[in-house]
Design a protein around this motif. Sequence first.
Motif, short mmCIF file in Angstrom:
data_model
loop_
_atom_site.label_atom_id
_atom_site.label_comp_id
_atom_site.label_asym_id
_atom_site.label_seq_id
_atom_site.Cartn_x
_atom_site.Cartn_y
_atom_site.Cartn_z
N THR A 210 18.22 18.84 18.66
CA THR A 210 17.26 18.29 17.70
C THR A 210 17.73 18.48 16.27
OG1 THR A 210 15.40 18.66 19.20
CG2 THR A 210 14.89 18.51 16.86
N LEU A 211 18.14 19.69 15.94
CA LEU A 211 18.52 19.98 14.56
C LEU A 211 19.81 19.28 14.15
CD1 LEU A 211 17.68 23.80 14.48
CD2 LEU A 211 16.32 21.92 13.55
N ARG A 212 20.77 19.26 15.04
CA ARG A 212 22.05 18.60 14.72
C ARG A 212 21.84 17.10 14.54
NH1 ARG A 212 27.77 19.14 18.11
NH2 ARG A 212 29.00 17.77 16.76
N ALA A 213 21.05 16.49 15.44
CA ALA A 213 20.85 15.04 15.39
C ALA A 213 20.10 14.61 14.14
CB ALA A 213 20.10 14.57 16.64
N TYR A 214 19.06 15.34 13.76
CA TYR A 214 18.22 14.85 12.65
C TYR A 214 18.68 15.30 11.29
CZ TYR A 214 16.02 12.16 16.01
OH TYR A 214 15.87 11.19 16.97
N VAL A 329 18.11 -0.63 3.37
CA VAL A 329 17.57 -1.05 4.66
C VAL A 329 18.64 -0.76 5.70
CG1 VAL A 329 16.64 -2.95 6.05
CG2 VAL A 329 16.23 -2.90 3.57
N LEU A 330 18.29 0.05 6.69
CA LEU A 330 19.25 0.42 7.73
C LEU A 330 18.68 0.11 9.11
CD1 LEU A 330 20.37 3.93 6.40
CD2 LEU A 330 21.59 1.75 6.13
N THR A 331 19.57 -0.20 10.04
CA THR A 331 19.16 -0.34 11.43
C THR A 331 19.81 0.76 12.25
OG1 THR A 331 20.89 -2.03 11.58
CG2 THR A 331 18.63 -2.81 11.46
N ALA A 332 19.15 1.13 13.34
CA ALA A 332 19.64 2.22 14.19
C ALA A 332 19.23 1.93 15.62
CB ALA A 332 19.06 3.54 13.72
N TYR A 333 19.84 2.67 16.54
CA TYR A 333 19.53 2.54 17.96
C TYR A 333 19.49 3.92 18.59
CZ TYR A 333 20.78 2.15 22.94
OH TYR A 333 20.83 2.31 24.29
N GLY A 334 18.52 4.14 19.43
CA GLY A 334 18.45 5.42 20.13
C GLY A 334 17.52 5.33 21.32
N LEU A 335 17.48 6.38 22.11
CA LEU A 335 16.57 6.47 23.24
C LEU A 335 16.28 7.94 23.49
CD1 LEU A 335 18.50 5.72 26.57
CD2 LEU A 335 19.66 5.96 24.38
N SER A 336 15.15 8.22 24.14
CA SER A 336 14.72 9.60 24.33
C SER A 336 15.79 10.44 25.00
CB SER A 336 13.44 9.63 25.17
OG SER A 336 12.40 8.92 24.55
N GLU A 337 16.50 9.84 25.95
CA GLU A 337 17.51 10.57 26.72
C GLU A 337 18.72 10.95 25.87
OE1 GLU A 337 15.29 8.04 29.77
OE2 GLU A 337 15.85 7.92 27.65
N ALA A 338 18.83 10.42 24.66
CA ALA A 338 19.93 10.77 23.75
C ALA A 338 19.37 11.30 22.43
CB ALA A 338 20.83 9.56 23.50
N SER A 339 18.32 12.13 22.54
CA SER A 339 17.69 12.75 21.37
C SER A 339 17.14 11.74 20.38
CB SER A 339 18.68 13.70 20.65
OG SER A 339 19.18 14.68 21.53
N GLY A 340 17.00 10.49 20.80
CA GLY A 340 16.40 9.47 19.94
C GLY A 340 17.36 8.79 18.99
N ILE A 341 18.63 9.21 18.96
CA ILE A 341 19.58 8.59 18.03
C ILE A 341 20.97 8.50 18.66
CG2 ILE A 341 19.90 10.84 16.90
CD1 ILE A 341 20.51 9.24 14.30
N VAL A 342 21.53 7.29 18.63
CA VAL A 342 22.86 7.03 19.20
C VAL A 342 23.77 6.41 18.13
CG1 VAL A 342 24.15 5.66 20.90
CG2 VAL A 342 22.01 6.80 21.56
N ARG A 382 28.02 9.44 25.23
CA ARG A 382 28.41 10.81 25.56
C ARG A 382 28.47 11.62 24.27
NH1 ARG A 382 33.80 11.80 29.10
NH2 ARG A 382 34.83 11.07 27.18
N GLY A 383 28.00 12.86 24.33
CA GLY A 383 28.06 13.72 23.15
C GLY A 383 26.96 14.75 23.14
N PHE A 384 26.85 15.46 22.02
CA PHE A 384 25.90 16.57 21.91
C PHE A 384 24.45 16.12 22.06
CE2 PHE A 384 25.62 14.89 17.61
CZ PHE A 384 24.28 15.05 17.32
N ASN A 385 24.19 14.82 21.80
CA ASN A 385 22.81 14.32 21.78
C ASN A 385 22.25 14.00 23.16
OD1 ASN A 385 24.69 12.25 21.99
ND2 ASN A 385 23.46 10.76 20.85
N VAL A 386 23.10 13.98 24.19
CA VAL A 386 22.65 13.58 25.53
C VAL A 386 21.80 14.68 26.15
CG1 VAL A 386 23.40 13.01 27.87
CG2 VAL A 386 24.57 12.00 25.89
#
Length: 527
Positions: A210-214, A329-342, A382-386
């Motif tokens: 959580t902390l690393r991703a956000y 203005v930025l776009t992003a992609y994520g999903l719960s299984e990858a901490s919400g951010i990819v 693949r990575g720390f966020n998974v």
Amino acid sequence: MRGDMEWGTVPGLVRSAAERYADVEAVVEGRTRITYADLGARVERAAAACIASGVGTGDRVGIWAPNSLDWIVAALGAVSAGGVLVPLNTRFKGTEAADVLRRSGARLLFVTGTFLGTSYVASLRRAAGEGDGRGPLPGLPSLRDVVVLSEDAPVAFRTWKDFLAAGEGVGTGDVTARSAEVDGTCLSDIIFTSGTTGRPKGAMITHAQTLRAYEIWAELAGLRTGDRYLIVNPFFHTFGYKAGVIACLMRGATMIPQPVFDVATVLANIAAERVSVLPGPPTLHQSLLDHPARDAHDLSALRLVVTGAAVVPLLLVERLRGELGVETVLTAYGLSEASGIVTMCRRGDDPTVIASTSGRAIPGTEVRVDAPPGEPGEVLVRGFNVMRGYFEDPAATVQTLTADGWLRTGDVGVLDPAGNLRITDRLKDMFIVGGFNAYPAEIEQLLGLHPEVADVAVIGVPDGRLGEVGKAFVVRRAGAVLTADDLIAWARREMANYKVPRTVEFVAELPRNASGKVVKGELRGWG
């Protein structure tokens, strides 16, 4: 510095924010305004109450309530007491909430009283049923305590005020000692997926993730002290809680939680509170731009918008910049299984990249597409966020995580040569027209360019000759007189024939879940 290294755990972040930003306004809710020092004290009091109620390190704590100051304090208090947060979707019915509480083994639940005309307590009591449990809901044996975030509570339930008072015998040293039992590898939350189909599964995420991703999210977005952040994204969703509450704690930004998405209220809040940051799904920003009263409000403080979905209309970025003067203005992609951010765009990216892709992999992660270069295929991460896996669901975990650490997202995308990811659809939403793969999100994006189309969703329906063909559900812009024949004729000029919807149904609005995703299963029922 990496977020996990700087703060260690979420309680460490809360303490740091209370000290570093002590006099900065932390939360605004109606007439209530509190500083970060005040917020830190409230969270410590809530943590003491959690300890007094018997919450131990690793115990699951549910929260079923809309965005509010009490949500922030209760959630951070539970995590500071060593609990693992289990946010529940406010759109859930009692049966769905009871199922998540039962499967997660939650010991404590914070629940709103009445929201949008529904008594959540009554709904849950009906759904929980009878059983051998010794808590207020015998049908949920693990649940020992239910706290109603209200001034009133039924017999055997506790009010928020009474809950907090019960923790007065637990001192600061006790709370600090409990927080110290938690480290970065411990679970911080279990996010039950808001999938548009199927039974929710609980993605397990740690404090370090959580902390690393956000910290990365806050850095890439350019969030800063002094920002005023209107949080419309629901807190039960990873993006609302983590790109909202957690990111604001990191930067000392002011949180303005909004419990329900209402365009008029959003406009009023932006003007009255000089809101500078407004993340949300494209539908939020589209409705803001199109609201007839928009020009009556001063929106000049708005400087940062982060959005993302399978479809971000190509004109949306230009309109936000051109009509509202939004600097970033930025776009992003994520999903719960990858901490919400990819993936995420970077400030300074070309507007066409921001409009047509979800940016590049965040640092410390890899993204690949299971297809030849330039072709659509399933997106793998693949990575720390998974996530660490699905809670007590090893079969689903094995299906989703490969032996070498890749997360199968179930999303279809294309990578460009620079590594920018364009999400084209959900794997399960793709349909095949006479042997050609048709991706609804791509078709929706093209149809969304029609000047009389306000919103659109496409599904595949059976066809005797081609196997499947597209059907479009369309919301017209106000005053538009667009017909199905008009739109189909226009589409034939704009896209390959196999992509053209064969039928069009006009609707007042599309069914969406609380995360802003169109519920395609419901559309199939309509079709």
